[in-house]
Design an enzyme around this catalytic site. Structure first.
Site, mmCIF file in Angstrom:
data_model
loop_
_atom_site.group_PDB
_atom_site.id
_atom_site.type_symbol
_atom_site.label_atom_id
_atom_site.label_comp_id
_atom_site.label_asym_id
_atom_site.label_seq_id
_atom_site.Cartn_x
_atom_site.Cartn_y
_atom_site.Cartn_z
ATOM 1 N N GLU A 77 0.830 -1.201 0.000
ATOM 2 C CA GLU A 77 0.000 0.000 0.000
ATOM 3 C C GLU A 77 0.867 1.255 0.000
ATOM 4 O OE1 GLU A 77 -2.803 -0.563 3.229
ATOM 5 O OE2 GLU A 77 -3.875 -2.116 2.100
ATOM 6 N N ASN A 78 0.204 2.399 -0.217
ATOM 7 C CA ASN A 78 0.920 3.656 -0.332
ATOM 8 C C ASN A 78 0.099 4.754 0.331
ATOM 9 O OD1 ASN A 78 1.787 6.254 -1.867
ATOM 10 N ND2 ASN A 78 3.312 4.735 -2.455
ATOM 11 N N ALA A 79 0.780 5.741 0.887
ATOM 12 C CA ALA A 79 0.079 6.860 1.530
ATOM 13 C C ALA A 79 -0.836 7.557 0.522
ATOM 14 C CB ALA A 79 1.093 7.843 2.113
ATOM 15 N N GLU A 111 -1.430 -10.066 -6.107
ATOM 16 C CA GLU A 111 -1.358 -10.785 -7.384
ATOM 17 C C GLU A 111 -0.437 -10.066 -8.362
ATOM 18 O OE1 GLU A 111 -3.972 -9.902 -5.648
ATOM 19 O OE2 GLU A 111 -5.708 -11.207 -5.974
ATOM 20 N N CYS A 131 -7.292 -7.587 -10.791
ATOM 21 C CA CYS A 131 -6.342 -8.712 -10.737
ATOM 22 C C CYS A 131 -6.838 -9.899 -11.561
ATOM 23 C CB CYS A 131 -6.063 -9.107 -9.296
ATOM 24 S SG CYS A 131 -4.971 -7.906 -8.504
#
Ligand code: THU
Length: 140
Positions: A53-55, A64, A98
């Site tokens: 994840e990212n901010a 996946e 995905c």
């Protein structure tokens, strides 16, 4: 158990072990929902990935996507089986994006296992999860 069933069970166990291990390394500080994915390529090699994840939320990537990138980087070009591992009340199946990512390297009859860290809960085919799909052949 027949020999073929036993071999299939071993193969499933190896994928589950790989996905469980990589899931522990997930970077999921925002959702706190850790996912691990493991796939087998046409050479029999297993590749795994976790969600990162990212901010800046939309920039985060799914487990996946990581597993597929690892396969391609290692020279694999076909997914023969893939497993997604998460914990929660419901089945953890690949998200829509995905399913399409898997589609690029798999066939309609390719097994997709939805698993908890303990066991494979349910097995689908790609065709079941993404019917009448758009793929590389569509462009030829
Ligand atoms: N996630 C995956 O890694 N794979 C999926 O197929 C479903 C969702 C991740 C993305 C996000 O980091 C977290 O699970 C919650 O959506």
């Amino acid at each position: 158990m027949q020999a073929a069933d036993s071999a299939r069970a071993d193969e499933g166990a190896a994928l589950l072990a790989a996905a469980r291990t990589v899931r522990e390394r997930a970077h999921a500080p925002y959702s706190r929902f850790r996912v691990g994915a493991a796939l087998r390529d046409e050479h029999g090699a297993i590749h795994a990935g976790c969600n990162v994840e990212n901010a800046a939320y939309p920039v985060g990537t799914c487990a996946e996507a990581g597993a597929i990138a690892a396969m391609v980087a290692a020279g694999g070009r076909r997914i023969t089986e893939i497993l997604v591992c998460g914990d929660g009340a419901g089945l953890v199946t690949p998200c829509g994006a995905c399913r399409q990512r898997i589609r690029e390297f798999a066939r309609p009859d390719t097994p997709i296992h939805a698993a908890t860290p303990d066991r494979i809960a349910k097995t689908f085919t790609l065709g079941e999860l993404l019917p009448d799909s758009f793929g590389p052949e569509t462009l030829t």
